[in-house]
Motif scaffolding. Structure first.
Motif: not given
Length: 261
Positions: A133, A135, A172, A174
């Motif tokens: 995953r 960011r 990514a 969030n």
């Protein structure tokens, strides 16, 4: 109902089931299976109505459409531009010189599309199984979003699948869970409409294709309802693992079929 029609109906039931459980994957699963018996463009034409209807429903169910639109608008514009470019690439025969140099000389545009689809499916399956995953910082979205959108559009124009790399990109960011589901619905809706325009301009989405696409909505909707029922009764992690393993296997099969064909 002949064998071909039954197969298509079962594919859309399965694809709808996956979307009902995971919130995504209808076009990915459908294209992976339909292209076992249909050319990629014909398979993509069947996807337009089921994808559009289920994605609009997913888009409308979220809490913050306008703020998401403002945040993702450059990505969405890039998706449209990339889809047009992908459609143009697919219509160019033979494939681009750099692809020929890689060993694809003499391949038809359909075989080229099948290879790209296979690589995209296998890559997405491997990425999902890895648990990676990324960011993306908010300050990087101004350039990362258009890049992800353009790449997604090109792949959609060539293969009919518009999940890569936009799905990992959105994950990514969030976002909150509900915002992520709505953002995926927004991106998939725009991708579907852009693909419909490209197919129509190329003459690949006509009355006969539209009729079949409308009929495909019925098994897709039934599968989605079943998936939503299953989502509350099985661990999502188990289902996602099986989903990604299946994509990896189907992608490898696509590439192997072209290589040995």
């Amino acid at each position: 109902m002949n064998t071909s029609t039954l197969f298509i109906a079962l594919v859309f039931v399965l694809a709808g089931l996956v979307k009902g459980v995971t919130g995504m994957g209808l076009p990915t699963v459908a294209m992976a299976l339909l292209t076992l018996t249909l050319p990629p463009l014909e398979a993509a034409a069947l996807l337009i109505v089921p994808s559009a209807v289920t994605n609009v429903w997913q888009l409308a169910s979220g809490p913050a459409l306008y703020p998401l639109w403002l945040r993702l608008r450059t990505l969405l514009v890039a998706v449209c531009v990339g889809t047009a470019a992908g459609g143009w690439l697919l219509s160019s025969s033979p494939p681009p010189d750099d692809f020929i140099a890689a060993g694809a000389q003499g391949m038809s545009s359909g075989a080229w599309a099948s290879v790209v689809l296979g690589l995209a499916l296998a890559g997405y399956g491997a990425l999902g199984l890895s648990g990676w995953r990324g960011r993306v910082a908010r300050r990087a979205e101004s350039w990362a979003g258009p890049l992800a959108g353009a790449a997604t559009g090109v792949l959609a124009g060539i293969t009919g699948v518009f999940v890569m790399p936009v799905a990992p990109y959105l994950q990514a960011l969030n976002l909150e869970k509900d915002d992520l589901v709505q953002a995926l619905g927004l991106a998939f809706t725009v991708s579907t409409l852009a693909l419909a325009v490209v197919l129509t301009c190329r003459g690949s989405w006509q009355v006969s294709s539209a009729g079949g696409s409308v009929l495909a909505l019925l098994p897709a909707g039934a599968g989605m309802m079943l998936g939503q029922w299953l989502r509350d009764r099985m661990p999502a992690a188990v289902f996602r693992r099986c989903f990604f393993i299946s994509l990896l296997a189907l992608g490898a099969h696509q590439c192997l079929r072209v290589a040995t064909g």
